[in-house]
Design a protein around this motif. Structure first.
Motif, short mmCIF file in Angstrom:
data_model
loop_
_atom_site.label_atom_id
_atom_site.label_comp_id
_atom_site.label_asym_id
_atom_site.label_seq_id
_atom_site.Cartn_x
_atom_site.Cartn_y
_atom_site.Cartn_z
N MET A 136 69.38 4.68 -23.25
CA MET A 136 70.54 4.11 -23.86
C MET A 136 70.66 2.62 -23.53
O MET A 136 71.28 1.90 -24.27
CB MET A 136 71.79 4.85 -23.44
CG MET A 136 71.93 6.18 -24.15
SD MET A 136 73.60 6.77 -24.29
CE MET A 136 73.78 7.66 -22.78
N ALA A 137 70.08 2.19 -22.43
CA ALA A 137 70.14 0.77 -22.08
C ALA A 137 69.48 -0.08 -23.15
O ALA A 137 69.96 -1.16 -23.47
CB ALA A 137 69.50 0.54 -20.72
N ASP A 138 68.36 0.41 -23.71
CA ASP A 138 67.69 -0.33 -24.77
C ASP A 138 68.60 -0.50 -25.97
O ASP A 138 68.63 -1.55 -26.60
CB ASP A 138 66.40 0.37 -25.19
CG ASP A 138 65.33 0.33 -24.12
OD1 ASP A 138 65.42 -0.52 -23.22
OD2 ASP A 138 64.42 1.17 -24.18
N ALA A 139 69.36 0.54 -26.31
CA ALA A 139 70.28 0.46 -27.44
C ALA A 139 71.36 -0.57 -27.18
O ALA A 139 71.74 -1.32 -28.08
CB ALA A 139 70.90 1.83 -27.71
N ALA A 140 71.86 -0.63 -25.96
CA ALA A 140 72.91 -1.59 -25.62
C ALA A 140 72.40 -3.02 -25.76
O ALA A 140 73.09 -3.89 -26.27
CB ALA A 140 73.43 -1.34 -24.21
N GLU A 141 71.18 -3.25 -25.33
CA GLU A 141 70.61 -4.59 -25.43
C GLU A 141 70.34 -4.99 -26.88
O GLU A 141 70.40 -6.16 -27.22
CB GLU A 141 69.32 -4.67 -24.62
CG GLU A 141 69.57 -4.59 -23.13
CD GLU A 141 68.30 -4.57 -22.31
OE1 GLU A 141 67.22 -4.82 -22.88
OE2 GLU A 141 68.40 -4.29 -21.12
N ARG B 240 81.76 -8.40 -27.63
CA ARG B 240 83.09 -8.65 -28.20
C ARG B 240 84.06 -8.94 -27.07
O ARG B 240 83.76 -8.71 -25.91
CB ARG B 240 83.54 -7.43 -28.99
CG ARG B 240 82.66 -7.15 -30.18
CD ARG B 240 83.02 -5.85 -30.83
NE ARG B 240 82.16 -5.60 -31.95
CZ ARG B 240 82.57 -5.12 -33.10
NH1 ARG B 240 83.83 -4.79 -33.28
NH2 ARG B 240 81.73 -4.93 -34.08
N PRO B 241 85.27 -9.40 -27.41
CA PRO B 241 86.28 -9.63 -26.37
C PRO B 241 86.47 -8.40 -25.49
O PRO B 241 86.44 -7.27 -25.98
CB PRO B 241 87.55 -9.94 -27.17
CG PRO B 241 87.04 -10.50 -28.47
CD PRO B 241 85.76 -9.75 -28.74
N GLY B 242 86.65 -8.62 -24.22
CA GLY B 242 86.80 -7.51 -23.29
C GLY B 242 85.48 -6.96 -22.80
O GLY B 242 85.44 -6.01 -22.04
N GLY B 243 84.37 -7.54 -23.26
CA GLY B 243 83.05 -7.10 -22.81
C GLY B 243 82.47 -5.94 -23.59
O GLY B 243 81.43 -5.41 -23.22
N TRP B 244 83.13 -5.50 -24.68
CA TRP B 244 82.63 -4.37 -25.47
C TRP B 244 81.50 -4.83 -26.38
O TRP B 244 81.44 -5.97 -26.81
CB TRP B 244 83.76 -3.77 -26.32
CG TRP B 244 84.75 -3.02 -25.50
CD1 TRP B 244 85.94 -3.49 -25.03
CD2 TRP B 244 84.64 -1.68 -25.02
NE1 TRP B 244 86.57 -2.52 -24.30
CE2 TRP B 244 85.80 -1.40 -24.27
CE3 TRP B 244 83.66 -0.70 -25.14
CZ2 TRP B 244 86.02 -0.18 -23.67
CZ3 TRP B 244 83.88 0.52 -24.54
CH2 TRP B 244 85.04 0.77 -23.81
N ALA C 20 84.40 6.12 -18.65
CA ALA C 20 85.27 5.25 -19.45
C ALA C 20 84.59 3.96 -19.90
O ALA C 20 85.23 3.11 -20.49
CB ALA C 20 86.53 4.93 -18.66
N ARG C 21 83.29 3.85 -19.66
CA ARG C 21 82.58 2.64 -20.07
C ARG C 21 82.06 2.73 -21.50
O ARG C 21 81.41 1.81 -21.98
CB ARG C 21 81.42 2.36 -19.11
CG ARG C 21 81.90 2.05 -17.70
CD ARG C 21 80.74 1.89 -16.77
NE ARG C 21 80.10 3.20 -16.65
CZ ARG C 21 79.09 3.45 -15.86
NH1 ARG C 21 78.56 2.50 -15.13
NH2 ARG C 21 78.58 4.66 -15.78
N VAL C 22 82.37 3.83 -22.18
CA VAL C 22 81.85 4.03 -23.54
C VAL C 22 82.90 4.76 -24.38
O VAL C 22 83.67 5.57 -23.87
CB VAL C 22 80.51 4.83 -23.50
CG1 VAL C 22 80.72 6.22 -22.98
CG2 VAL C 22 79.86 4.87 -24.85
N GLU C 23 82.94 4.42 -25.66
CA GLU C 23 83.80 5.12 -26.62
C GLU C 23 82.93 5.54 -27.80
O GLU C 23 82.22 4.71 -28.37
CB GLU C 23 84.93 4.22 -27.12
CG GLU C 23 85.80 4.89 -28.16
CD GLU C 23 86.87 3.97 -28.72
OE1 GLU C 23 87.67 4.45 -29.53
OE2 GLU C 23 86.89 2.77 -28.37
#
Length: 64
Positions: A1-6, A12-16, A38-41
């Motif tokens: 999942m780290a690759d997807a995040a990168e 976005r604002p708030g670090g999302w 809580a680090r993901v929605e």
């Protein structure tokens, strides 16, 4: 999942950051997503979002 995040959109604002994560099935995805707490929605698909919400409510009730 780290690759997807990168590979996701700009932060976005708030670090999302919005990312698309390929999943094998909802059961597998549930375990992976719940580890992130809580680090993901989950925005979609709706069925997975509801499955995660149900699991989170059950965990909160247990640990009240």
């Amino acid at each position: 999942m780290a690759d997807a995040a990168e590979a996701g959109e700009e932060e976005r604002p708030g670090g999302w950051r919005r990312v698309l994560i390929p999943i094998e099935n909802f059961t597998h995805a549930e375990g992976e997503i719940l580890r992130l707490r809580a680090r993901v929605e989950v925005l979609s698909p709706p069925g997975l979002r509801e499955q995660i919400a149900t699991a989170a409510r059950a965990s909160a009730a247990l640990h009240g």
